[in-house]
Structure formats: C-alpha cells, structure tokens
Design a protein around this motif. Structure first.
Motif, PDB file in Angstrom:
ATOM      1  N   ILE A   4       0.856  -1.181   0.000  1.00  0.00           N
ATOM      2  CA  ILE A   4       0.000   0.000   0.000  1.00  0.00           C
ATOM      3  C   ILE A   4       0.893   1.233   0.000  1.00  0.00           C
ATOM      4  CG2 ILE A   4      -1.693   1.319   1.319  1.00  0.00           C
ATOM      5  CD1 ILE A   4      -2.777  -1.304   2.371  1.00  0.00           C
ATOM      6  N   GLU A   6       1.592   5.279   0.386  1.00  0.00           N
ATOM      7  CA  GLU A   6       1.097   6.298   1.311  1.00  0.00           C
ATOM      8  C   GLU A   6      -0.115   7.023   0.736  1.00  0.00           C
ATOM      9  OE1 GLU A   6       0.487   8.787   4.519  1.00  0.00           O
ATOM     10  OE2 GLU A   6       1.623   6.931   4.385  1.00  0.00           O
ATOM     11  N   ARG A   9      -3.396   5.205   1.285  1.00  0.00           N
ATOM     12  CA  ARG A   9      -3.792   4.879   2.658  1.00  0.00           C
ATOM     13  C   ARG A   9      -5.094   5.541   3.045  1.00  0.00           C
ATOM     14  NH1 ARG A   9      -0.848   6.012   7.617  1.00  0.00           N
ATOM     15  NH2 ARG A   9      -2.286   4.601   8.585  1.00  0.00           N
ATOM     16  N   ARG A  46     -13.142   6.615   7.212  1.00  0.00           N
ATOM     17  CA  ARG A  46     -11.723   6.669   6.883  1.00  0.00           C
ATOM     18  C   ARG A  46     -11.518   7.754   5.829  1.00  0.00           C
ATOM     19  NH1 ARG A  46     -11.992   3.998  10.735  1.00  0.00           N
ATOM     20  NH2 ARG A  46     -11.098   1.966  11.171  1.00  0.00           N
TER      21      ARG A  46
END
Length: 68
Positions: A4, A6, A9, A46
């Motif tokens: 993953i 950055e 994310r 999120r």
C-alpha cells in the motif's frame, strides 16, 4: 501483491487529527465546511491520505486554527 502506497492509505479520524494537530472533534466539525468527506466502511469513517494532504496544502496560512 503490491504494498500500500502512502497516497492510497485510508486514515482513521485519530490519524487525521494527529497529522493536523487538532482534536478529533475538529475534524468532524470541518466536515460541515470544506474538509474532504470520509469513505464509509460499515460504521467506520476513513479519510484518503492524499485528499487530506491536498486539502491542507490549499488552506490559507492560519485558516482553521493552524499555527496556534
């Protein structure tokens, strides 16, 4: 499988608040303004790290209480 990156994310509200040096409540209050909307994963919220960083770069200096 690729790792993953950055920019891919998804951050929790605690991680967003820590990056911006504000309270979690401030993050939720800013949603009423122009803060990036979260991705909903069930009941969890999120935030896309890239969207948060872009939002921060486009803020005028001192806006939203930064620098206090």
């Amino acid at each position: 499988m690729a790792g993953i990156h950055e920019e891919d994310r998804l951050l929790t509200v605690a991680e967003v608040a820590e990056r911006l040096n504000v309270s979690r409540a401030s993050v939720y209050l800013w949603l009423k303004r122009d803060f990036p909307l979260p991705v909903k994963l069930g009941r969890a919220s999120r935030w896309n790290a890239t969207e948060v960083e872009e939002w921060l770069r486009t803020r005028p200096k001192g806006a939203y209480g930064e620098g206090r």
